[in-house]
Structures are given as C-alpha cells and as structure tokens.
Design a protein around this motif. Structure first.
Motif, mmCIF file in Angstrom:
data_model
loop_
_atom_site.group_PDB
_atom_site.id
_atom_site.type_symbol
_atom_site.label_atom_id
_atom_site.label_comp_id
_atom_site.label_asym_id
_atom_site.label_seq_id
_atom_site.Cartn_x
_atom_site.Cartn_y
_atom_site.Cartn_z
ATOM 1 N N CYS A 78 67.762 28.551 -4.775
ATOM 2 C CA CYS A 78 67.494 29.927 -3.929
ATOM 3 C C CYS A 78 68.763 30.624 -4.764
ATOM 4 C CB CYS A 78 68.506 28.782 -2.391
ATOM 5 S SG CYS A 78 67.882 30.399 -1.321
ATOM 6 N N ALA A 95 71.200 30.752 7.285
ATOM 7 C CA ALA A 95 70.269 31.281 8.006
ATOM 8 C C ALA A 95 69.373 31.720 6.895
ATOM 9 C CB ALA A 95 70.550 31.990 9.515
ATOM 10 N N MET A 96 69.807 33.051 6.480
ATOM 11 C CA MET A 96 68.267 33.870 5.048
ATOM 12 C C MET A 96 67.464 32.052 4.394
ATOM 13 S SD MET A 96 70.493 36.738 5.057
ATOM 14 C CE MET A 96 68.791 37.636 3.634
ATOM 15 N N GLN A 98 68.006 28.814 4.899
ATOM 16 C CA GLN A 98 67.173 27.356 4.809
ATOM 17 C C GLN A 98 65.847 28.017 5.401
ATOM 18 O OE1 GLN A 98 69.797 25.655 5.835
ATOM 19 N NE2 GLN A 98 67.876 24.088 5.626
ATOM 20 N N TYR A 99 65.613 28.882 5.833
ATOM 21 C CA TYR A 99 64.339 29.844 5.959
ATOM 22 C C TYR A 99 63.354 29.500 4.566
ATOM 23 C CZ TYR A 99 64.074 33.131 9.157
ATOM 24 O OH TYR A 99 64.638 33.499 10.776
ATOM 25 N N ASP A 102 63.674 25.191 4.513
ATOM 26 C CA ASP A 102 62.526 24.981 5.585
ATOM 27 C C ASP A 102 61.193 25.715 5.856
ATOM 28 O OD1 ASP A 102 64.891 22.975 6.015
ATOM 29 O OD2 ASP A 102 65.378 24.479 7.898
ATOM 30 N N ARG A 103 61.513 26.491 5.602
ATOM 31 C CA ARG A 103 59.993 27.412 5.724
ATOM 32 C C ARG A 103 59.346 27.623 4.667
ATOM 33 N NH1 ARG A 103 60.333 31.613 10.615
ATOM 34 N NH2 ARG A 103 58.175 31.474 9.456
ATOM 35 N N ALA A 105 59.337 29.861 2.635
ATOM 36 C CA ALA A 105 59.573 31.394 2.579
ATOM 37 C C ALA A 105 60.380 31.528 1.018
ATOM 38 C CB ALA A 105 60.906 32.150 2.484
ATOM 39 N N VAL A 108 62.993 36.013 1.874
ATOM 40 C CA VAL A 108 63.312 36.692 3.353
ATOM 41 C C VAL A 108 64.833 37.709 3.377
ATOM 42 C CG1 VAL A 108 64.976 35.764 4.753
ATOM 43 C CG2 VAL A 108 64.208 34.618 3.735
ATOM 44 N N ASN A 186 54.925 34.424 0.796
ATOM 45 C CA ASN A 186 55.625 33.884 2.473
ATOM 46 C C ASN A 186 56.838 35.403 2.215
ATOM 47 O OD1 ASN A 186 56.146 33.339 3.995
ATOM 48 N ND2 ASN A 186 56.605 31.470 3.741
ATOM 49 N N VAL A 188 59.535 36.720 5.052
ATOM 50 C CA VAL A 188 60.526 37.134 6.501
ATOM 51 C C VAL A 188 61.336 37.713 6.522
ATOM 52 C CG1 VAL A 188 61.856 35.289 8.201
ATOM 53 C CG2 VAL A 188 59.483 33.949 6.521
ATOM 54 N N HIS A 190 65.033 38.883 8.566
ATOM 55 C CA HIS A 190 65.844 38.234 9.580
ATOM 56 C C HIS A 190 66.255 39.266 9.789
ATOM 57 C CE1 HIS A 190 68.894 35.147 10.334
ATOM 58 N NE2 HIS A 190 69.426 36.057 10.056
#
Length: 313
Positions: A78, A95-96, A98-99, A102-103, A105, A108, A186, A188, A190
């Motif tokens: 990441c 949080a950024m 984690q996308y 976990d997702r 992405a 972000v 993908n 996201v 935020h």
C-alpha cells in the motif's frame, strides 16, 4: 517489500516537514516514510531525516518527476502519497490504507472538497479551478470523483506499477484520476478535513500556468481514453461549419442555377471532408484503444503474480 510506504514529495517545506513526518509516524507506526527532496534550497532534507524519514533525492524538477522515481524505486503493498505542507490530516491515513487491504481499492482519494476546503482555502481561483476540473472530468468520463486535484491518495501495488507517469508537474493528480477512471479501476472517495498552509509555508502552485496545463492534460487524456468521443466532437463541429457555409451556396444554385461563391463552396466541401476524416480517425483509434485495454488487463495479471512472489520472499 514494505507493508505501507508513505510517499512525501518535497520542495522547500522546511517549515512543515517535521510536523508531517511525525504525524504519519504516530498514525502509521509500522509504515516506512520516504521523503524525496526535489532540489530544495532550505533544510527540508535535514529536518526530514532528523524526524525519522528515509530521505532520497530527485534532481529533475517537478512533482511528476518525483512521483515517477518514487513509483519506480519503492515496492509496497500500500502506498500513501501526501504533500509535505501539513494541509492534510495524518489521522485519516489508517482508514485510507484500510480500503486498499480490505476492499481491494486501487486508489483512495482524500476528498477535501466535501468538507473544509472552501472554508480553509484563501485562494479564490484555486477553489473555482477545483470545481471546474471536477465538473469537466465527471461529465466527460461519466464518473463521480469528488476531488480531482487532491494530493492525498492511497494506491495499491497494481496501480503504482501499471501507471505511466507522463506529466512533470502539478497536473499529475488529474492524470492519475483519469487513468484510474478510464481503466475501470476500483476508486474510493474518503472525506478528509483540510487545513490551509500554516504561516511561513508557501504554495508552489501557479494558478494560471498550472491550470492551463491541467486542462491541456484533460484534453490529451480524453483523446487517449475515449478517441471516438473526442474525434466525433471535432467531426460534429466541422460538419456544422460546413453546413452553415454550404446551405446559402446551394440555395442560390437552386434559385439561379449559378454558383457565384466558389471559395465558400470549396471551404465548405473541405470542412465536410475533414469532418469525415476526423470521425474515421476516431473509429480507428477506438479499435487501437480496445487493444490497449486488453494489454492493460494482462499487465494487471502480471503485477498480481509479481506481488505474490515479492510477498513470499
């Protein structure tokens, strides 16, 4: 290979770089923080090293050149890119990231425009430019990106290793956004809190010059990503001009049997031929673009295998 790499491109950020590095070390204690100094004339590099960052150098001026070298040299699961001016909150970083984990992405976007940007930013034309760029790209590419020009982003390994950095300066963020949108990656949004630069820190962004570069970049990437749409717009304009020129000539011919305005007839016919040629070029380039999309998907598969191999080492 790093789990998280924090990327901080810097040019004369001695007033804020210690605060930035310390903030991200506190929020991401396991991350590796890289500061790439871009010919600073102050103590940016020294202060960054004292704060615990790994300091490297890029001698070719421009943010795009710095990011190109970062993406080339650093391997991480990441990546978190942030400016060294202390305008972006470090507490949004976990949080950024984690996308990405976990997702799945690929990018972000730290969205300033949906929170405090318009209250904090003191440069009126910057606010107008951000709105205009966001509206233009969302209309052209039928997407809903909330902040096109933010310098606070997280990326996956796949994005970083397949993104061709072509710009040299501040149009980089626009290029990143359009690349992700056109390749159906993908994305996201935020929302983050934005703070204007503290006193003593100066923006390197030139509103007029860099604004023009951004819009030239949008036009170029629109042509590359959607050639049929781009050249169809040109063809429609040329065809309209051709019709406007030719209608009076033909009306006169039907009424009198004479053509008195040969230059107008010639220009109108040439405009029609140019419109046809533009549309045909769009069709041809659209076919090449489909092949490029296919090659990109294959490249993504290769980076997936590469990531698995590096994580296993």
């Amino acid at each position: 290979m790093d789990k998280i790499a924090v990327l901080i491109p810097c040019y004369n950020e001695a007033a804020t770089i210690r605060q930035v590095v310390s903030g991200f070390r506190a929020q991401l204690p396991d991350a590796v923080i890289y500061v790439y100094d871009n010919n600073s004339t102050d103590d940016t590099a020294t202060i960054a090293a004292e704060a615990g960052a790994i300091v490297r150098y890029e001698y070719k001026q421009g943010k795009g050149n710095v990011i190109r070298r970062m993406f080339r040299e650093i391997d991480a699961e990441c990546y978190l890119m942030v400016d060294g001016d202390a305008t972006y909150p470090a507490d949004a970083a976990p949080a950024m990231c984690q996308y990405i984990f976990d997702r799945q992405a690929d990018m972000v976007i730290g969205d300033r425009l949906s929170s405090t940007y318009f209250q904090e930013n003191k440069r009126r034309f910057h606010s107008f430019g951000n709105r205009l760029v966001r509206y233009t790209i969302n209309r052209l590419f039928h997407t809903n990106i909330r902040d096109i020009m933010t310098g606070y982003r997280a990326f996956s390994y796949h994005f970083v290793k397949t993104f061709p950095v072509l710009s040299c300066g501040f149009e980089l963020e626009t290029e990143m956004t359009i690349h992700a949108v056109s390749r159906d990656l993908n994305i996201v949004n935020h929302i983050i809190d934005y703070k204007d630069r503290p006193q003593g820190s100066e923006s390197k962004l030139n509103t007029c010059r860099d604004g023009i570069l951004v819009f030239l970049m949008i036009l170029r990437l629109w042509k590359d990503a959607k050639p049929l749409q781009f050249f169809s717009a040109i063809a429609a304009f040329l065809l309209l001009v051709s019709i406007i020129l030719l209608v009076p000539v033909f009306l006169e011919y039907f009424q009198t049997g004479l053509v008195r305005r040969f230059p107008t007839l010639f220009v109108g016919c040439c405009g029609g031929l140019a419109a046809f040629q533009a549309f045909y070029s769009g069709l041809q380039l659209s076919t090449y673009n489909k092949k490029a999309r296919s090659d990109f998907e294959y490249q993504l598969k290769q980076t997936t295998e590469e990531l698995r191999r590096k994580k296993g080492e």
